[in-house]
Design a protein around this motif. Structure first.
Motif, short mmCIF file in Angstrom:
data_model
loop_
_atom_site.label_atom_id
_atom_site.label_comp_id
_atom_site.label_asym_id
_atom_site.label_seq_id
_atom_site.Cartn_x
_atom_site.Cartn_y
_atom_site.Cartn_z
N LEU A 59 0.77 -1.28 0.14
CA LEU A 59 -0.16 0.02 -0.14
C LEU A 59 0.77 1.24 -0.12
N LEU A 60 2.01 1.17 0.55
CA LEU A 60 2.93 2.29 0.68
C LEU A 60 4.09 2.41 -0.70
N SER A 61 3.78 1.57 -1.56
CA SER A 61 4.71 1.41 -2.81
C SER A 61 3.89 2.27 -3.87
N ALA A 102 -0.58 3.07 -6.42
CA ALA A 102 -0.84 4.59 -6.65
C ALA A 102 -2.41 4.46 -7.29
N ALA A 103 -3.08 3.46 -7.91
CA ALA A 103 -4.25 3.68 -8.43
C ALA A 103 -5.24 3.29 -7.33
N MET A 104 -4.89 2.94 -6.34
CA MET A 104 -5.89 2.70 -5.20
C MET A 104 -6.41 3.97 -4.28
N THR A 105 -7.57 4.08 -4.44
CA THR A 105 -8.24 5.23 -3.65
C THR A 105 -9.33 4.79 -2.92
N GLY A 106 -9.60 5.14 -1.65
CA GLY A 106 -11.00 4.83 -1.02
C GLY A 106 -11.19 3.39 -0.97
N SER A 107 -10.05 2.52 -1.01
CA SER A 107 -10.34 1.07 -0.87
C SER A 107 -10.24 0.57 0.68
#
Length: 51
Positions: free
Chosen positions: A17-19, A23-28
């Motif tokens: 998640l920090l990598s 980057a495309a993950m939002t609000g998950s």
């Protein structure tokens, strides 16, 4: 999986998640419970006598 999640498995999720790969993950919401919630087993999946 039928077993509690190990600390190194949680660390791997956090590292992802920090990598930049995340980057495309939002609000998950990321659930790390060895699949217990998927089969509605939170009360019995990790019982001491669970197989």
């Amino acid at each position: 999986m039928g077993r509690p999640v190990e600390p190194d498995e949680i660390a791997a999720i956090v590292a992802f998640l920090l990598s930049p790969d995340a980057a495309a993950m939002t609000g998950s919401v990321v659930v790390a419970d060895s699949g217990a919630a998927a089969v509605d087993l939170p009360t019995i999946a990790f019982a001491p006598d669970a197989q």
